[in-house]
Write an enzyme that holds these catalytic residues in place. Structure first.
Site, PDB file in Angstrom:
ATOM      1  N   HIS A 163      29.235  28.754  31.205  1.00 11.76           N
ATOM      2  CA  HIS A 163      28.919  28.753  32.641  1.00 11.76           C
ATOM      3  C   HIS A 163      29.354  27.445  33.292  1.00 11.76           C
ATOM      4  O   HIS A 163      29.862  27.439  34.409  1.00 11.76           O
ATOM      5  CB  HIS A 163      27.415  28.961  32.834  1.00 11.76           C
TER       6      HIS A 163
ATOM      7  N   ARG B 230      36.699  46.062  44.114  1.00  8.79           N
ATOM      8  CA  ARG B 230      36.748  46.776  42.838  1.00  8.79           C
ATOM      9  C   ARG B 230      35.380  47.365  42.524  1.00  8.79           C
ATOM     10  O   ARG B 230      34.360  46.693  42.701  1.00  8.79           O
ATOM     11  CB  ARG B 230      37.164  45.801  41.731  1.00  8.79           C
TER      12      ARG B 230
ATOM     13  N   ASN C 254      44.450  39.506  32.758  1.00  6.47           N
ATOM     14  CA  ASN C 254      43.549  38.991  31.708  1.00  6.47           C
ATOM     15  C   ASN C 254      43.358  40.054  30.632  1.00  6.47           C
ATOM     16  O   ASN C 254      43.510  39.799  29.441  1.00  6.47           O
ATOM     17  CB  ASN C 254      42.172  38.628  32.291  1.00  6.47           C
TER      18      ASN C 254
ATOM     19  N   CYS D 242      46.246  40.312  39.927  1.00  8.75           N
ATOM     20  CA  CYS D 242      45.030  39.566  40.286  1.00  8.75           C
ATOM     21  C   CYS D 242      44.358  38.887  39.090  1.00  8.75           C
ATOM     22  O   CYS D 242      43.263  38.374  39.219  1.00  8.75           O
ATOM     23  CB  CYS D 242      44.037  40.481  40.996  1.00  8.75           C
TER      24      CYS D 242
HETATM   25  C1  PEP Z   1      41.841  41.065  34.678  1.00 10.45           C
HETATM   26  O1  PEP Z   1      41.507  41.660  33.654  1.00 10.45           O
HETATM   27  O2  PEP Z   1      42.900  40.405  34.792  1.00 10.45           O
HETATM   28  C2  PEP Z   1      40.979  41.088  35.876  1.00 10.45           C
HETATM   29  C3  PEP Z   1      41.379  40.617  37.031  1.00 10.45           C
HETATM   30  O3  PEP Z   1      39.730  41.576  35.708  1.00 10.45           O
HETATM   31  P1  PEP Z   1      38.523  40.766  35.022  1.00 10.45           P
HETATM   32  O4  PEP Z   1      39.010  39.383  34.735  1.00 10.45           O
HETATM   33  O5  PEP Z   1      37.399  40.807  35.988  1.00 10.45           O
HETATM   34  O6  PEP Z   1      38.288  41.590  33.792  1.00 10.45           O
HETATM   35 MG    MG Z   2      39.891  43.081  33.736  1.00 13.38          MG
END
Ligand code: PEP
Ligand code: MG
Length: 533
Positions: A183, A326, A445, A493
């Protein structure tokens, strides 16, 4: 004096120089023990309640991520199971503070042994809770403040200690242990405080070092630098500040490549509070609102009104720019009590994202209703997370249409927002054209971790978890191509959008829209300006 060079892992970028403040281990204070189990039980109960109230007060004063983290601690303290062992020990004759410390230390040992980095990253929260309750029992003052501008060195740092310090005057955090998914690391990144973790034992021969140079990009620290080392570091810092000043000046201007290509820059936010003090002119809209913040509160799942009000606030802020919200992405690294499944052997491959929403239609429908009502107030788009097959999108579209019909039948004003998908599962990237999506947003990600089979939260495989790997870039390019063929927007994103070492490679895939957190906008736009054509 010889300089000490240490290398750890970068947890928050940036350079800092400052006097060293060594974090003292929480003092073991003495308190008057009553010897009466009934009185000791009452003392511990009062201390837990007092600590909970203290935290709740802090939640009120904080915003966004900081409030969520403190809220998380409140939820832990409110869980009776946490104190159960302590109350049993008190009944058997142990003093309240000793019983509480042993119970929490046992819990901490369990988290420390966990295979999952998520749990190891929560150790600092448990230590924080342990010490807050002990301080209440002892009537001690925990507010031993960290002087502004200092480099805080220690084993680990608690969220409370981080939040109590004033980081506006600079400073940095360097830890022997710690985790880049803790965190505090999240808070440090959001506030621009450089942080390095995993340095190994910080043992000083005679007295602690006076000064430290911290490189949060490379993950290195130099204690007690020689004058020449310091001079060179200061030179680098000045150069970095100049670059930042130039970037800041261009923050509100449209993003253009060196060849004049216009790139759309959107914002990622985790809560409406993240927009406080942010000028809408710095972005072309919002590319990702993670709605998990609404579902993490201790008072249970949010009702339709709460959700509608939050979504509307974001649309109002955007002043007519597009806003992509989302739907709930619980599960994986984002467990939500009462909703996600405990004990999955591999939560990243389990019932998460859209899979969970479709398995809990009563929760999903409420969110879709709130979104359809908010869509009246601006150009809202709705995005589904973790989609792997077209039927998940089709099923969600049916539920959305059904809720809109129900709202209209009740005379409630609403609109049908375009429904798009996150492309973060390789199966979706490979067959993006099969999805009847209004837009695609690449979640780099998750797409990276699933493509490289390297978890996003395990430091030991961090090198493999690389969005710049040609295999991941090929899937991104594949998605861009599908978007082009279908005439729909493709954005990215994930964190890679803010990693300026990847900007050139990402734009080379044909991407023209990137979504990043507000603090990353200036640097991204400055980097885009260097990319040709
Ligand atoms: C991702 O997976 O790149 C994403 C934007 O979603 P999160 O990081 O919230 O899983
Ligand atoms: Mg994700």
């Amino acid at each position: 004096m010889t300089e000490i060079h240490l290398t750890g892992r970068a947890a928050s970028p940036g350079l800092a120089i400052g006097p060293v403040t060594v974090l003292a281990a929480a003092a073991v204070e003495s308190r008057r023990v009553t010897g009466d189990p009934a009185q000791e039980t009452a003392a511990l109960k009062a201390a837990i309640e007092g600590a909970t109230a203290e935290l709740a007060e802090l939640v009120e004063a904080e915003q966004g991520d900081a409030a969520d983290i403190l809220e998380f601690q409140v939820t832990m303290l409110e869980d009776d199971a946490l104190a159960e062992g302590a109350f049993d020990a008190i009944a058997a004759g142990t003093a309240a503070d000793q019983a509480w410390r042993s119970a929490l230390d046992a819990e901490i040992a369990g988290y420390r042994a966990a295979e999952d980095e998520y749990f190891r990253a929560r150790i600092a929260d448990l230590v924080d809770i342990r010490d807050r309750v002990i301080a209440r029992l002892n009537g001690a003052d925990r507010s031993a403040a960290i002087p502004g501008g200092s480099v805080v060195a220690g084993d680990d740092i608690s969220p409370s200690a981080f939040l109590a310090a004033d980081w506006r005057r600079g400073g940095a955090i360097v830890l022997a242990a710690g985790s880049s998914s803790s965190h505090v690391a999240m808070l440090a990144r959001a506030r621009g405080t450089p942080m390095v973790v995993g340095l190994g034992p910080l043992s000083w021969e005679e007295r602690p070092p006076a000064l430290a140079l911290v490189d949060g990009d490379a993950g290195t620290v130099i204690f007690d630098p020689q004058p020449e080392t310091r001079r060179l570091f200061e030179q680098r810092m000045n150069a970095a500040n100049d670059v930042r000043a130039i970037a800041d000046a261009g923050r509100a201007k449209p993003a253009l490549t060196a060849g004049g290509r216009r790139i759309t820059v959107l914002l990622n936010i985790a809560a409406p509070e993240d927009l406080a003090g942010v000028d809408p002119a710095i972005c072309d809209g919002i590319g990702l609102v993670r709605t998990e913040f609404l579902f993490g509160a201790s008072q249970g799942l949010p009702d339709e009104e709460t959700q509608y009000a939050a979504y509307r606030r974001i649309l109002d802020w955007a002043e007519g720019r597009s806003v992509t919200i989302r739907t709930l992405d619980a599960g994986g690294d984002k467990p939500i009590a009462g909703l996600t499944i405990d004990g999955e052997s591999n939560p990243f491959l389990g019932l998460r994202g859209i899979r969970l929403s479709l398995s809990r239609p009563e929760v999903f429908r409420l969110q879709l209703r709130a979104l359809a009502r908010a869509a009246v107030h601006g150009p809202l788009k709705v995005m589904l997370p973790m989609v792997a097959v077209p039927s998940e999108l089709d099923h969600s579209a049916m539920l959305l249409d059904a809720e809109i019909a129900a709202l209209r039948a009740d005379g409630i004003v609403c609109a049908r927002p375009p429904l798009g998908i996150m492309v973060e599962v390789p199966a979706a990237a490979l067959r993006a054209e099969d999805f009847d999506a209004a837009f695609y947003s690449i979640g780099s990600n998750d797409l990276t971790q699933y493509t490289m089979a390297a978890a996003r939260d395990i430091g030991a495989v961090a090198d493999l978890n690389d969005t710049g790997n040609p295999a991941v870039l090929a899937l991104i390019a594949r998605t861009v191509e599908a978007g082009r063929a279908r005439g729909v927007e493709v954005s990215l994103c994930g964190d890679a959008a803010a990693d300026t070492r990847l900007t050139k490679a990402l734009l080379a895939t044909g991407l023209t829209t990137l979504s990043v957190s507000p603090v990353a906008v200036a640097r991204l736009k400055a980097t885009i300006a260097t990319v040709s054509p």
